[in-house]
Design a protein around this motif. Structure first.
Motif, PDB file in Angstrom:
ATOM      1  N   SER B   6     -24.641  -2.293 -93.658  1.00 27.16           N
ATOM      2  CA  SER B   6     -25.455  -3.363 -93.840  1.00 27.16           C
ATOM      3  C   SER B   6     -24.600  -4.590 -93.574  1.00 27.16           C
ATOM      4  O   SER B   6     -25.284  -5.505 -92.627  1.00 27.16           O
ATOM      5  CB  SER B   6     -25.956  -3.552 -95.056  1.00 27.16           C
ATOM      6  N   SER B   9     -24.268  -4.695 -89.832  1.00 29.15           N
ATOM      7  CA  SER B   9     -25.329  -5.233 -89.029  1.00 29.15           C
ATOM      8  C   SER B   9     -26.097  -6.358 -89.387  1.00 29.15           C
ATOM      9  O   SER B   9     -27.186  -6.778 -88.470  1.00 29.15           O
ATOM     10  CB  SER B   9     -26.362  -3.881 -89.098  1.00 29.15           C
ATOM     11  N   THR B  10     -25.716  -7.121 -90.283  1.00 34.16           N
ATOM     12  CA  THR B  10     -26.262  -8.394 -90.493  1.00 34.16           C
ATOM     13  C   THR B  10     -25.582  -9.508 -89.597  1.00 34.16           C
ATOM     14  O   THR B  10     -26.062 -10.640 -89.511  1.00 34.16           O
ATOM     15  CB  THR B  10     -26.390  -8.947 -91.873  1.00 34.16           C
ATOM     16  N   ASP B  11     -24.330  -9.133 -89.059  1.00 33.62           N
ATOM     17  CA  ASP B  11     -23.784  -9.902 -88.201  1.00 33.62           C
ATOM     18  C   ASP B  11     -24.663  -9.931 -87.054  1.00 33.62           C
ATOM     19  O   ASP B  11     -25.088  -9.184 -86.267  1.00 33.62           O
ATOM     20  CB  ASP B  11     -22.400  -9.096 -87.748  1.00 33.62           C
ATOM     21  N   SER B  12     -24.937 -11.225 -86.836  1.00 34.54           N
ATOM     22  CA  SER B  12     -26.030 -11.646 -85.792  1.00 34.54           C
ATOM     23  C   SER B  12     -25.591 -11.255 -84.120  1.00 34.54           C
ATOM     24  O   SER B  12     -26.553 -11.295 -83.361  1.00 34.54           O
ATOM     25  CB  SER B  12     -26.440 -13.039 -85.728  1.00 34.54           C
ATOM     26  N   ALA B  14     -24.094  -8.227 -83.892  1.00 33.15           N
ATOM     27  CA  ALA B  14     -23.793  -6.801 -83.899  1.00 33.15           C
ATOM     28  C   ALA B  14     -25.153  -5.931 -83.218  1.00 33.15           C
ATOM     29  O   ALA B  14     -26.263  -6.650 -83.029  1.00 33.15           O
ATOM     30  CB  ALA B  14     -23.710  -6.159 -85.297  1.00 33.15           C
ATOM     31  N   ASN B  15     -25.134  -4.769 -82.857  1.00 36.42           N
ATOM     32  CA  ASN B  15     -25.932  -4.002 -82.234  1.00 36.42           C
ATOM     33  C   ASN B  15     -26.414  -3.244 -83.395  1.00 36.42           C
ATOM     34  O   ASN B  15     -25.624  -2.729 -84.268  1.00 36.42           O
ATOM     35  CB  ASN B  15     -25.371  -3.083 -80.927  1.00 36.42           C
ATOM     36  N   PRO B  16     -27.599  -2.959 -83.531  1.00 33.21           N
ATOM     37  CA  PRO B  16     -28.189  -2.103 -84.470  1.00 33.21           C
ATOM     38  C   PRO B  16     -27.765  -0.732 -84.111  1.00 33.21           C
ATOM     39  O   PRO B  16     -28.146   0.060 -83.121  1.00 33.21           O
ATOM     40  CB  PRO B  16     -29.765  -2.277 -84.537  1.00 33.21           C
TER      41      PRO B  16
END
Lengths: 280, 280, 280
Positions: B6, B9-12, B14-16
């Protein structure tokens, strides 16, 4: 306006031929018959309560709201009541009418399961508080309307939520839906994932409410809220994708004039016009 | 989804990477632990009330609302509860949830003073009726949650409100804030003056709620209302000006999906994307 | 700010000259006098209820809401109360304030008939549920404020609703109104017909509320809802068509800052600026 006229003029290609031959009495009589379908034969306590200080608005509600709009062909009474309870649940500011129309939904043949599913669907468009409060209202109404069907369903939650959601998203929204999710990669990838997992994997794949009716409820909610223009366009397109008709879209937006006001309906039609123009 | 995933992936940027390995049970267990932080250990009466007719929505609320969203890193529990009570106060249509989350704010460590200040702040974004009704709710909740801290503060009102407000406006919004005020000269100069005197001179300069938290509340309110897109952009920029992070913005908008619906969150992210793009 | 200053600075061409010489005490005293006009001399139970936990907001409400805004020239107390009850009726989420301001409308000289007509008018902009709930509130308030005038009027319904509505539409909106109706021919001709028959034939032609006041209420509702930007422009233009002034428009939008928040007022002013620019 006769129903034949009405049918003709709901054809989105027809030119309006205002027929003013119909008397107020005829409109009121038709409206009263429609209202009785919703109330299950009783008179409306909400209207009775205002007939002493605003008898004309009570009259307008019957003649216009039920006689002109609710009685129109193009949507079934069940579709109208699902659209209405969805919109009132999303707005969250008209509790008496929400309870009235939940009972009305039951009276025109909606199942308790369909109503519960509509409010679970509401969590997506108006948030969990709106959904929870609508379900609390449904609980009250159900208690007063004993029925055989069991609204309580616990659906299986096994399997791959993301894959299940992605398949549903593709089926409902087509490539555009996938595009919306991809467009979040740069800023909020997890919200994109929640869209797939929660909205489509958990909610849209539920049984108890068919896809066209889910999209009808989505259109009603986005129109009534008036704050979700991009999503309204997506769901008008999706509704047509899953078998809905343009007439049903227009009827749903027209019905919203009565529950969220003419501006909401007019702005919804602006969105519909854009989507209809995509595929002449 | 593990918390590590999490965070990543909250790193703006990052790819989901959808991680669907996590079981429903794990999500539900994490959600229940989060919910217990909010309730102070008790079960939620609101959820209990619907578990009989919509057990799946109760489950979604715990697994998705608290397990997936509320448990995310990026915002502290105190920030999440301030954003939530601000949004529910602004919407003004979910009284049971507002009371529930005011208690939740106290349970995760918000002071009564911070809650009161958040609702004074609400008067700016949703009007005085919304603020007064939220404070009436706070009053009820506070009575049931005795605490030592005194929420009652009477701040000094001497000095030059306009100058004090102008200084605060410059500090918070920078040149753009001054531009908004100047842009009113041609049509409503006094409203521009009230913006400076009331919004910034009276409200923003108050103690009891730090500036980043005020802007966090502004972002939550503008996003939930869905009718303040220009102001949402102003306050996302302002939040970053006063030390907020992009991750906190994205988390706040993501949290709004649960309280005002996905359309509100998605439209908020459209505004955030515009602001983030200004300073790569 | 003295009233003379205020008058000057409400001239939409004036440059704002922030006058901060006025003391808090003077603003509060003027606000208290204004509030007493609204309450009919009593203190406000709503403010008393929060003075224990948020005395500063109670103070702001008096000094800012009533001292700075409500006391302004440019609108009469009756106009301010009609705008306020219309906005609160449309929002539908502040029942205590709606009842308070219905009583306030009576206290400043609005007739019960005018209040009822305002809420019948509300059905157009926020839907029938909002109108019905506002009338239920009015009923409560009227019962506690005996008066001689009879709010109950049943207007004649004979004649050609469409022609009557078309004449009213032309008188109020000019060619643009007819254009809005014609623009629906391709997609929802019947909604266009309802606009003519219901909105203009049934509602706008009613007596009991003069046209400028109807448009003032329309402006207040569209501004407070924040979801009807195209309609707000139409009704600002219509209000000027039927004799309203730019200062009254600006004052109404400014008043909305207090009841729906500053974003609503600022976005309303953006619409007003567009309309004012059409005819320098």
């Amino acid at each position: 306006m006769t129903h034949a006229d009405s049918t003709a003029s709901t054809d989105s290609t027809a030119n309006p031929v205002p027929t003013t031959s119909e008397t107020e009495e005829a409109r009121y009589a038709r409206g009263l018959a429609a209202l009785r379908q919703v109330t299950g034969g009783e008179s409306s306590a909400i209207l009775d309560a205002i007939s002493d200080i605003a008898p004309d608005l009570a009259r307008f509600t019957v003649a216009f709201g039920y006689g002109d709009i609710w009685s129109r062909p193009g949507l079934t009474p069940r579709q109208r009541q699902i659209a209405t309870v969805a919109a009132l649940a999303a707005l969250g500011n008209a509790a008496p009418q929400l309870r009235f129309h939940i009972a009305g939904a039951l009276n025109v043949g909606c199942t308790r399961r369909e109503i519960v599913e509509t409010f679970i669907h509401t969590s997506v468009y108006a948030g969990f508080p709106a959904a929870l409060n609508a379900l609390a209202a449904a609980r009250e109404v159900f208690a007063a309307h004993p029925a055989d069907d069991d609204p309580v369903v616990k659906e299986a939650v096994d399997g791959d939520r993301y894959q299940r959601g992605l398949d549903a998203l593709r089926a409902v929204d087509g490539p555009e839906g996938v595009h919306v999710v991809a467009s979040l990669d740069d800023i909020a990838p997890d919200l994109g994932r929640y869209l797939v997992e929660y909205v489509f994997g958990d909610v849209y794949t539920r049984t108890g409410l068919d896809l066209p009716t889910r999209e009808l409820a989505s259109i009603a909610m986005c129109t009534a809220l008036g704050t979700a223009a991009p999503q309204l366009r997506v769901h008008i397109r999706a509704f047509l994708n899953v078998g809905g008709t343009r007439t049903e879209v227009v009827e749903t937006l027209t019905q919203m004039a009565g529950y969220a006001g003419f501006p909401a309906a007019l702005n919804g039609l602006t969105a519909a016009r854009e989507i209809f123009a995509e595929t002449p």
